[in-house]
Design an enzyme around this catalytic site. Structure first.
Site, PDB file in Angstrom:
ATOM      1  N   GLU A  16       0.775  -1.238   0.000  1.00  8.76           N
ATOM      2  CA  GLU A  16       0.000   0.000   0.000  1.00  8.76           C
ATOM      3  C   GLU A  16       0.808   1.292   0.000  1.00  8.76           C
ATOM      4  O   GLU A  16       0.301   2.321  -0.461  1.00  8.76           O
ATOM      5  CB  GLU A  16      -0.928   0.007   1.226  1.00  8.76           C
ATOM      6  CG  GLU A  16      -1.962  -1.107   1.222  1.00  8.76           C
ATOM      7  CD  GLU A  16      -2.997  -0.896   2.302  1.00  8.76           C
ATOM      8  OE1 GLU A  16      -3.970  -0.174   2.050  1.00  8.76           O
ATOM      9  OE2 GLU A  16      -2.812  -1.446   3.406  1.00  8.76           O
ATOM     10  N   SER A  28     -34.380 -23.966 -20.629  1.00 10.25           N
ATOM     11  CA  SER A  28     -35.614 -23.425 -21.213  1.00 10.25           C
ATOM     12  C   SER A  28     -36.298 -22.388 -20.333  1.00 10.25           C
ATOM     13  O   SER A  28     -37.230 -21.723 -20.793  1.00 10.25           O
ATOM     14  CB  SER A  28     -36.590 -24.566 -21.508  1.00 10.25           C
ATOM     15  OG  SER A  28     -36.118 -25.337 -22.589  1.00 10.25           O
TER      16      SER A  28
END
Length: 714
Positions: free
Chosen positions: A82, A348
């Site tokens: 960081e 489907s």
């Protein structure tokens, strides 16, 4: 002019400096102890009736450790991940800040925060995306470096930062990810944990873990905090399974409600940490009675399939008029991932979106009574398409084709209107354009992936008409809810409102319904009602109807497992005007054949291949009957007939929206799955099954002339 420029330049330098000095004396330095205390405030989640679902406290998931207890490798890893200049900077990185200012002014994004600034942001709870907040944060971070040592700041940061899995602070993270004391963390483990701080919401996403681990290890090497030999010999430190989900919850199958509620709030801009800091009270839409009925329905049917322990189900039920989720079942608690937000092939059950696209694109030609050629084994747009059990006939109406789930009709309809129209109709109904899985990964929906980037290519194949592309059970509940609400889209949601610990409002769901398919109210309603009426005979014809002749609209769905002749996904999605429910059934660990023992109306009673009409249909039927018991019977609005007196739409033509077709065969041999080629990005939280070979490609098998891409689905 030169003097004026000097004055302007002087003011340009003096004003920011003066503002910085003034702010320096006005701001307060965050107290690490105060932040640690705020992280232990409980967050309570309530059912719709006000009873408590769960109280989440991080007290057991947050322990403070000293500088000496944290290994140097963890300190180096966090700095590498960081803020590589942490030990020498003044609390801010001027270059990074200028880059951030430029990005914001030009409409971009960007960080630029140091560890000190990140700590200030977490301590103050102020995360506004404004330059003013960034300036104050910079001043506070600078003042903190003048007040505390770098050791104090890094220790405070590592004791309070969130690592995911409900773990605040490195001590809790070491336990959550490795069941280890923080002092015993290895370099590899430290690298992974440090990397997770960037996006803790994706902490259990394997791809994210790998990416962040590699990045941090690379930065450790670049800064000479590890040697080339250590880097080369390092092995990825796989975390232990996330057994203590939600910070130690014992909610079993209701843990997924909690996780999804936090995910929903995070998407709305309310992080788990900010909710914890405010002692949030989260009021859900879940009705305890409906939730119990959903769980009982699943358990009743699944009990018959106990010999198949890897099979499971998901259920999402909602009020389509308000978008409130009434019951949410993401599994029995045995998996780290939520099955209700795990994408699966819908088969489907995707056909209603095809009809919606057809009615919207060709209202004068496509309606309930429009007659199609529904015979089996048709070559459509260059593809040989089968019907599942040989259903259909040369002359069949759209209504009957939906009831019998005739693939050739909807494949033809998709070709007539174009795949982009089908995709857009599904998006308009509520299928997200970008789907997020239960583990935090995202992908562009209803389109092919670019293998190199993992992004959607924008190209969609005609297999979309019979459910080629995966969606989540939550998405199917959303899409069908739009049909149930007569074409009005309301986002499904679990969270009704949030207050802080004093009862002050923090968040409330306020999204108003909007027309999904057309800005014209009559047209929008007509499209939805036609699609709804097309499904009103499906449940009863499948043996899953509701008692008392209660009107309902539903659709089954089944996806075949490769070219094995067995099924891997089964669905039942349906609704009445009051409630919509989506049910998925499949293998919870990997795509695999699914078998059932509960009841089979069309074959053997034990070990049958599960279709949508069976296990998922019976779960849907049992839950809907229980939920609707005692509630008034409501009818659907009558569907208008928008068609002109023609009987059959013109023959399909191949559109430029489909990919070039593969060779087809004139023989009715069983074809493989429409998604036999694995997607470029996994849709499941588990690995794909071993690849199956196409006819003619299998070792020792004679070559065949061709093979169809699309298998029978129901």
């Amino acid at each position: 002019m030169r003097r004026t420029l000097y004055v302007v330049l002087g003011l340009g330098m003096f004003v920011p400096v003066a503002a910085f000095v003034v702010a320096y004396f006005m701001v307060d330095v965050p107290d690490p102890n105060a932040l640690a205390a705020s992280l232990n405030q409980p967050v309570t989640l309530y059912y719709a009736d006000g009873s408590t679902l769960y109280t989440k406290s991080t007290e057991g998931a947050h322990a403070v450790v000293s500088w000496d207890q944290i290994p140097q490798t963890m300190k180096n890893a966090q700095i590498a991940a960081e803020d590589e200049t942490f030990m020498t900077n003044s609390g801010f990185d001027l270059k990074a800040i200028l880059r951030t200012v430029y990005n914001r002014l030009t409409g971009g994004t960007g960080g630029g925060s140091t560890i000190g600034q990140e700590y200030v942001k977490k301590a103050t709870g102020n995360d506004d995306a404004t330059l003013k907040r960034k300036f104050v944060e910079m001043v506070e971070s600078y003042k903190m470096t003048r007040t505390y040592s770098k050791q104090d700041i890094l220790t405070a940061y590592l004791n309070t930062v969130y690592f995911g899995r409900g773990a605040y602070g490195i001590s809790a993270a070491a336990r959550a990810y490795y069941n280890e004391d923080v002092s015993k963390l290895t370099t590899e483990q430290s690298a992974l944990l440090a990397g997770l701080v960037q996006l803790p919401g994706q902490a259990d996403n394997t791809a994210y873990q790998q990416r962040r681990y590699s990045y941090v290890m690379g930065r450790l090497l670049a800064n000479h905090w590890i040697t080339q030999a250590e880097y080369s010999s390092a092995q990825f430190p796989t975390p232990v399974p996330n057994a203590a989900k939600n910070g130690g919850s014992n909610l079993a199958d209701r843990q997924y409600i909690v996780s999804e509620a936090f995910a929903e709030l995070a998407a709305a801009g309310y992080s788990e940490q900010s909710l914890t800091a405010s002692g949030a009270k989260i009021y859900l839409t879940i009705q305890p009675d409906a939730q119990q009925k959903a769980e009982q329905a699943v358990q009743k049917i699944m009990a018959a399939d106990a010999e198949y322990p890897d099979e499971g189900s998901a259920l999402v039920s909602a009020n389509p008029q308000t978008g409130e989720i009434l019951a949410y079942y993401g599994g029995n608690g045995s998996t780290a991932y939520d099955l209700a937000t795990t994408p699966q092939q819908p088969g489907s059950s995707f056909k209603p979106y095809v009809l919606a696209a057809g009615v919207r694109a060709q209202p004068d030609k496509i309606g309930l009574d429009t007659v199609y050629d529904g015979s089996d084994n048709q070559t459509i747009a260059g593809q040989l398409v089968h019907n599942s059990d040989g259903e259909g006939s040369p002359q069949i109406t759209v209504k009957d084709a939906m009831t019998q789930s005739v693939n050739t009709v909807f494949y033809r309809m998709g070709a007539d209107v174009g795949v982009s129209a089908v995709r857009q109709a599904a998006w308009d109904a509520g299928i997200p354009k970008q789907i997020t899985t239960s583990l935090g990964a995202t992908f562009d929906s209803l389109q092919n992936d670019d293998p190199a980037t993992g992004k959607g290519t924008g190209t969609t194949e005609l297999g979309i008409a019979i459910g080629q592309y995966p969606v989540r059970p939550l998405d199917q509940a959303q899409g069908y809810a739009t049909f149930a609400a007569n074409g009005m889209y309301v986002p499904l949601h679990l969270v009704a409102r949030v207050t802080d610990d004093s009862g002050n409002p923090v968040y409330g769901f306020t999204t108003a319904p909007k027309p999904a398919f057309s800005d014209d109210a009559a047209t929008n309603s007509a499209i939805a009602s036609i699609v709804t009426q097309s499904m009103t005979d499906v449940a009863s014809s499948s043996g899953d109807g509701l008692s008392g002749a209660r009107p309902n609209a539903a659709k089954t769905g089944t996806a075949q497992f490769g070219n094995t002749g067995h099924n891997s996904e089964a669905w039942m999605v349906g609704f009445t005007p009051q409630v919509v429910t989506a049910v998925w059934f499949g293998n919870v660990k990997q795509p695999a054949p699914i078998y059932g023992n509960y009841h089979n109306g069309k074959g053997r009673e034990h070990g049958y291949d599960v279709y949508g009409r069976e296990e998922p249909g019976y779960i849907w039927q049992a839950y809907m009957a229980a939920y609707l018991s005692g509630k008034p019977v409501q009818s659907f609005p009558q569907a208008p007939d928008l068609t002109t007196p023609t009987t059959t739409p013109p023959p399909s033509t191949t559109t430029s929206e489909t990919v070039p077709p593969s060779p087809t065969s004139s023989s009715p041999s069983e074809p493989p799955s429409p998604t036999e080629t694995p997607p470029s990005r996994p849709r499941h939280p588990f690995p794909p099954p071993p690849p199956t070979c196409l006819p003619g490609d299998c070792p020792g098998e004679p070559s065949t002339t061709s093979v169809s891409r699309h298998h029978p689905v129901r």
